[in-house]
Write a protein that holds these residues in place. Sequence first.
Motif, PDB file in Angstrom:
ATOM      1  N   PRO A 353      -5.457  -8.592  -4.473  1.00  0.00           N
ATOM      2  CA  PRO A 353      -5.759  -7.706  -3.342  1.00  0.00           C
ATOM      3  C   PRO A 353      -5.767  -6.225  -3.739  1.00  0.00           C
ATOM      4  O   PRO A 353      -6.599  -5.449  -3.243  1.00  0.00           O
ATOM      5  CB  PRO A 353      -4.633  -8.018  -2.360  1.00  0.00           C
ATOM      6  N   CYS A 354      -4.873  -5.823  -4.637  1.00  0.00           N
ATOM      7  CA  CYS A 354      -4.818  -4.426  -5.085  1.00  0.00           C
ATOM      8  C   CYS A 354      -6.001  -4.126  -6.008  1.00  0.00           C
ATOM      9  O   CYS A 354      -6.679  -3.107  -5.864  1.00  0.00           O
ATOM     10  CB  CYS A 354      -3.481  -4.204  -5.803  1.00  0.00           C
ATOM     11  N   HIS A 355      -6.256  -5.036  -6.933  1.00  0.00           N
ATOM     12  CA  HIS A 355      -7.321  -4.856  -7.926  1.00  0.00           C
ATOM     13  C   HIS A 355      -8.694  -4.726  -7.256  1.00  0.00           C
ATOM     14  O   HIS A 355      -9.513  -3.894  -7.649  1.00  0.00           O
ATOM     15  CB  HIS A 355      -7.284  -6.030  -8.901  1.00  0.00           C
ATOM     16  N   PHE A 356      -8.937  -5.561  -6.246  1.00  0.00           N
ATOM     17  CA  PHE A 356     -10.247  -5.514  -5.565  1.00  0.00           C
ATOM     18  C   PHE A 356     -10.225  -4.616  -4.333  1.00  0.00           C
ATOM     19  O   PHE A 356     -11.213  -3.965  -4.001  1.00  0.00           O
ATOM     20  CB  PHE A 356     -10.674  -6.926  -5.146  1.00  0.00           C
ATOM     21  N   ALA A 383      -7.625  -1.315   4.122  1.00  0.00           N
ATOM     22  CA  ALA A 383      -6.231  -0.843   4.023  1.00  0.00           C
ATOM     23  C   ALA A 383      -5.274  -1.946   4.481  1.00  0.00           C
ATOM     24  O   ALA A 383      -4.250  -2.196   3.839  1.00  0.00           O
ATOM     25  CB  ALA A 383      -6.039   0.424   4.859  1.00  0.00           C
ATOM     26  N   ARG A 384      -5.636  -2.625   5.581  1.00  0.00           N
ATOM     27  CA  ARG A 384      -4.798  -3.744   6.047  1.00  0.00           C
ATOM     28  C   ARG A 384      -4.784  -4.873   5.024  1.00  0.00           C
ATOM     29  O   ARG A 384      -3.790  -5.557   4.854  1.00  0.00           O
ATOM     30  CB  ARG A 384      -5.320  -4.270   7.386  1.00  0.00           C
ATOM     31  N   ALA A 385      -5.921  -5.069   4.355  1.00  0.00           N
ATOM     32  CA  ALA A 385      -6.059  -6.193   3.426  1.00  0.00           C
ATOM     33  C   ALA A 385      -5.206  -6.023   2.165  1.00  0.00           C
ATOM     34  O   ALA A 385      -4.931  -7.000   1.478  1.00  0.00           O
ATOM     35  CB  ALA A 385      -7.526  -6.383   3.035  1.00  0.00           C
ATOM     36  N   VAL A 386      -4.808  -4.800   1.844  1.00  0.00           N
ATOM     37  CA  VAL A 386      -3.987  -4.624   0.641  1.00  0.00           C
ATOM     38  C   VAL A 386      -2.503  -4.455   0.978  1.00  0.00           C
ATOM     39  O   VAL A 386      -1.639  -4.713   0.138  1.00  0.00           O
ATOM     40  CB  VAL A 386      -4.443  -3.404  -0.208  1.00  0.00           C
ATOM     41  N   ASP A 387      -2.217  -4.044   2.221  1.00  0.00           N
ATOM     42  CA  ASP A 387      -0.853  -3.696   2.608  1.00  0.00           C
ATOM     43  C   ASP A 387       0.114  -4.877   2.423  1.00  0.00           C
ATOM     44  O   ASP A 387      -0.078  -5.932   3.021  1.00  0.00           O
ATOM     45  CB  ASP A 387      -0.846  -3.223   4.064  1.00  0.00           C
ATOM     46  N   GLY A 388       1.124  -4.687   1.603  1.00  0.00           N
ATOM     47  CA  GLY A 388       2.152  -5.701   1.412  1.00  0.00           C
ATOM     48  C   GLY A 388       1.737  -6.868   0.542  1.00  0.00           C
ATOM     49  O   GLY A 388       2.475  -7.843   0.428  1.00  0.00           O
TER      50      GLY A 388
END
Lengths: 435, 72
Positions: A353-356, A383-388
């Motif tokens: 999720p962070c990488h993409f 932003a929601r898709a990477v959070d946590g």
Amino acid sequence: MTAVTDRAAASRAVPAGTVMPAGTVMAAGTVMPVSPITAWSIGAPRLLAGLDRAERVDHVTHTAIHGALPATDNAHLLGLLDASALYGRGGAGFAFARKLRSLAGPATRVVVNGAESEPASRKDRALLTRVPHLVLDGAISVGRAVEAREITVAVHDAAAYSSLARAVQERTEATRVQIVRVDGGFVGGEEHALLRGLAGDTSIPAGRRRPVSADGVLLSNVETFAQLAVLLRRGPHRFADTGTRDEPGTTLVTVGGAVARPGVVEIPLGTPLGILMTAAGAAPAQAVVIGGYHGSWLPPAGEIALNRAGVAAAGGTFGAGVVLVVGADTCALGELGRIAHWLAAQSARQCGPCHFGLPALATDVEALYRGTAPALAAAFGHARAVDGRGACRHPDGAARFVTSGLHLLQDEIDAHLRGGCGRPLLRQLPMGGHR
Amino acid sequence: MRIEIDWTRCDGHGLCAALMPQRIRRDEWGFPLIDSVGLDQRESAAVRRVVAACPALALRIAHDQPQPVARA
């Protein structure tokens, strides 16, 4: 690396006739031929005491200013910390007493985290290069209290390394202190990443979220140890004679961006943002970034109290105390986009999720900047898709940074959709290009 | 009970989402979005199957709350 102290060169660094504001301590070319770290204070300096007399406080001067290092043990230290709260100064703000108590069994190691991977932050380097003995006092005291077998100070650059190495030689204790240079990116300062770096591995966060205290490691930020050295000598009552009730004492902030006097500033906790901005010679501002690049964009409201509670009340996070002024003359959305791309590039690329997600988020911000697409909903979605959803807090922090900027810059976004804000992109937010 | 993901291991193969679509969706890159809210013992067999099926060994069952990550 050879340490060269050239006081004559240092004095030449200040142009003749320069008038510095009261309380300003001009940083001199301390050890390395790198740009010196300016340090000054609002109110009486504690950590930075002595820098009005010397560019670097050696052990003799240090002892003259602060007095001898008091003896301590675990019970004494916990007593002090219970009487006067001390939160970690690396960003997460973990109570130091809790960290001390959560150690599983005797500590094997005390680790002083001087990686200072936040690109705009200079406070840890300021301490290590200019007042290294406070940091060593704190580390050695904690080491004794928890009977650590090893004390390690992890530093980022050569100037910090040589100052600290010299400081260790200036002292007389038998306690051995190991100094290690680590060279990680933004995520390299995360505690698991740091321990991996110290062990000679790549400085990337671990997959499992296990507190390092469970492995007998007491790890905290450089400033935390320096504050502890102040607390040990002043005692809880005098430690709390400045700051707020819940967050006593002083803190270091790194101020930058559109200011006349960037540098490291010691302030009483709770100092209003407006006072810092005035003292730093801030240009007319449209926003401030508080807490660095895992922090938040906030309106430049002078009444925001600079401590954890105050910045949280304003909707942000104090983090490691970075305060960046975004001037009214630069394109703020462009500044946000630059840092969004930089944050994406800082991913260790371990977690999908962070990488993409971070590059996708940065692309959304760039689309808003170019005014080519109504990408706002996509940006909030990414932003929601990477959070946590990562091994470390990098995606969460990056998402917080970008979403806070998007919320604050609604008018800018509208202007860009209509053809632009008319302001040039001045690149006021520093990027830490040396990493 | 919740399903914990080791994000450094997950490659987005998607077996978990195929086995437990009522709980696990995939994001636009194929990585799992797990809804652990109210996950109870009646689903534990399905959860164990999902965890065992992951080809990257990225999943495990946790019974605690998510561990806070302390930075220095």
